[in-house]
Design an enzyme around this catalytic site. Structure first.
Site, PDB file in Angstrom:
ATOM      1  N   SER A  46       2.474   6.677   0.808  1.00 35.10           N
ATOM      2  CA  SER A  46       1.577   7.072   0.492  1.00 35.10           C
ATOM      3  C   SER A  46       0.973   7.247  -0.569  1.00 35.10           C
ATOM      4  O   SER A  46       1.445   7.524  -2.190  1.00 35.10           O
ATOM      5  CB  SER A  46       0.714   8.560   1.003  1.00 35.10           C
ATOM      6  N   ASP A  71      -5.989   1.211   7.123  1.00 38.79           N
ATOM      7  CA  ASP A  71      -6.693   1.749   7.921  1.00 38.79           C
ATOM      8  C   ASP A  71      -7.760   1.081   8.953  1.00 38.79           C
ATOM      9  O   ASP A  71      -8.596   1.164   9.016  1.00 38.79           O
ATOM     10  CB  ASP A  71      -7.816   1.554   6.651  1.00 38.79           C
TER      11      ASP A  71
HETATM   12  C1  S3P Z   1      -6.445   5.294   0.922  1.00 35.60           C
HETATM   13  C2  S3P Z   1      -5.254   6.238   0.764  1.00 35.60           C
HETATM   14  C3  S3P Z   1      -4.516   5.849   2.269  1.00 35.60           C
HETATM   15  C4  S3P Z   1      -5.344   5.531   3.274  1.00 35.60           C
HETATM   16  C5  S3P Z   1      -7.082   6.391   3.026  1.00 35.60           C
HETATM   17  C6  S3P Z   1      -7.430   6.605   1.337  1.00 35.60           C
HETATM   18  C7  S3P Z   1      -6.564   6.200  -1.120  1.00 35.60           C
HETATM   19  O1  S3P Z   1      -4.324   6.656   2.376  1.00 35.60           O
HETATM   20  O2  S3P Z   1      -5.615   5.725   4.664  1.00 35.60           O
HETATM   21  O3  S3P Z   1      -8.556   5.765   3.928  1.00 35.60           O
HETATM   22  O4  S3P Z   1      -7.425   6.513  -1.417  1.00 35.60           O
HETATM   23  O5  S3P Z   1      -5.074   6.047  -2.027  1.00 35.60           O
HETATM   24  P1  S3P Z   1      -2.247   7.424   2.474  1.00 35.60           P
HETATM   25  O6  S3P Z   1      -2.142   5.818   1.340  1.00 35.60           O
HETATM   26  O7  S3P Z   1      -2.009   8.835   1.796  1.00 35.60           O
HETATM   27  O8  S3P Z   1      -1.678   6.405   3.709  1.00 35.60           O
END
Ligand code: S3P
Length: 455
Positions: free
Chosen positions: A179, A341
């Site tokens: 994440s 995404d």
């Molecule tokens: C994001 C990270 C992603 C993504 C989100 C935006 C970011 O989530 O799904 O739309 O800007 O860091 P994760 O990496 O926590 O899954």
């Protein structure tokens, strides 16, 4: 709840500069607020999510001046951010906890506590809309607590999140999931912690925070992570180490167009006969463009032209055209976080591809703006898809296309836009319930789609 109807249409032709990148915009506002001089942001995303971040840093004491629509970036505004300094939030904190409304923005909810947790003398309560209140924050609360932070969530895992600033100690943290939001939160906390803070990711996730912090003068050490036996075979993530710094110094941050927003037009072009669409000025950061490899394997006609990186972020243009029939694809492992995404679009592509498209290892989708395994599967079933949910993804039996019907966005911006693309590629059209959710990341989406359709 507003509904919008998308009837079969096409071809889509022409070029489009999608709105500015949402992830980079959130980070620019936060890093700008963390600085102590003025930072200029060119082409900050003017959408609901990133407006929440401007409002949040204003509550913390940053001065954000809106300089007007950005000349080079449709859907963007230029900003001048007068930062409060890395240790500024505590100085600006009143006696009682300060309320911060993150709206629908998960990135804001997960990143900001990293900065606030290391501010002795301040206290904040972060809350947001109904969707935010269903999205877990234990993933940041637990490692922050291990650093010495005082962080409390409802039932230990849901917002509102109460953060009381404390002196922090660096830790080495092996993230259980890939994440970028968790990684970024801990790197921001590491800027204020004693000793070293190391974050080890099980698979690669977007690295915009690392690039921006480096540009702001922070020395980050990174190396490919050693992968535990259970995860072998995946792409390696990174091991990133940061130490406390005195200040951040970044005077200028341009924002590329958002690949994730452009992906809707690219997929529409692949699906609708006679189409050819170029998205330009988009970020081509390798941690964001997993969809291109997936499209390639499906046999879609894709061409990428890479330009020079701008402010450390690769940029370029991508052309997609309708062509040979699509073949089904399997997506899993380290590829999931590189296309996280865009996986709803992979489900839609799967409806038009010969064979069984299988996405696995994507349990994270259950924690997005909606439970995106359930909302994508139910939404596409309602418009005629043969798709089933699994615990960690979905299986689509494709080749028959889509008849049409009514798809519920479930208040999720990416579902709303998915429904629109499904509609123009369908036989009978799709009514998208709750289409207004698209404005969370892409207020001009419908107009841009119509322009490509010549409507
Ligand atoms: C994001 C990270 C992603 C993504 C989100 C935006 C970011 O989530 O799904 O739309 O800007 O860091 P994760 O990496 O926590 O899954």
């Amino acid at each position: 709840m507003a509904a919008a109807r998308f009837d079969p249409a096409g071809p889509l032709r022409g070029s489009l500069r999608p709105p500015p990148d949402k992830s980079i915009s959130h980070r620019a506002a936060i890093v700008g607020a963390m600085g102590d001089a003025e930072m200029r942001v060119d082409g900050y995303l003017d959408a609901a999510d990133t407006r929440s971040t401007i409002a949040a840093v204003r509550v913390l004491g940053a001065e954000v001046r809106e300089l007007g629509a950005s000349a080079g970036a449709p859907g963007g505004i230029d900003l001048a951010i007068g930062g409060i300094g890395l240790r500024g939030p505590a100085e600006h904190a009143p006696g009682e906890p300060l309320a911060i409304d993150v709206g629908n923005a998960g990135t804001l909810m997960r990143l900001l506590p990293g900065w606030l947790a290391g501010q002795p003398g301040g206290a904040w309560i972060l809350d947001g809309d109904d969707s935010i209140r269903r999205r877990p924050v234990d993933r940041v609360a637990e490692p922050l607590r291990a650093m010495g932070a005082e962080v409390e969530a409802v039932d230990g895992r849901l917002p509102p999140l109460r953060v009381v600033g404390r002196p922090l100690e660096g830790i080495s943290y092996r993230m259980p999931l890939a994440s970028a939001q968790v990684k970024s939160c801990l790197l921001l906390a590491g800027l204020l912690a004693a000793g070293e803070t190391t974050v080890i990711e099980p698979a690669p996730s977007r690295d915009h925070t690392e690039r921006m912090l480096r540009a702001a003068g922070v020395e980050l050490a990174s190396a490919p992570a050693r992968t535990p036996v259970a995860l072998r075979g995946r792409l390696p993530g990174e091991k990133i180490t940061v130490r406390a710094v005195e200040r951040l110094a970044l005077d200028h941050q341009p924002v590329p167009a958002d690949f994730s927003s452009g992906a809707f037009a690219l997929v529409a072009a692949v699906l609708v006969r006679g189409s050819e669409v170029t998205v330009s000025g988009v970020g081509l950061n390798p941690t964001r463009i997993g969809l291109l490899g997936i499209l390639n394997r499906m046999g879609a006609g894709i061409e990428v032209t890479e330009g020079l990186p701008v402010a450390g972020e690769p940029r370029g243009s991508v052309t997609a055209r309708h062509g040979a029939p699509l073949t089904a694809v399997r997506v899993g492992g380290g590829e999931v976080s590189l296309a996280i995404d865009e996986l709803p679009l992979v489900a839609l592509l799967g409806c038009f591809a010969e064979g069984e498209t299988i996405v696995s290892g994507a349990e994270e989708l259950r924690h997005k703006e909606s439970d995106r395994i359930a909302s994508v599967v139910e939404g596409l079933q309602a418009v005629g898809a043969e798709i089933e949910a699994t615990e960690d993804g979905f299986v689509v039996r494709g080749g028959g296309g889509l008849d049409g019907g009514t798809l519920d966005s479930c208040g999720d911006h990416r579902l709303a836009m998915l429904g629109a693309v499904a509609g123009i590629a369908s036989r009978d059209g799709v009514e998208v319930e709750g289409f207004e959710a698209a404005a969370v990341s892409y207020p001009g989406f419908e107009a841009d789609l119509k322009a490509l359709l010549g409507a």
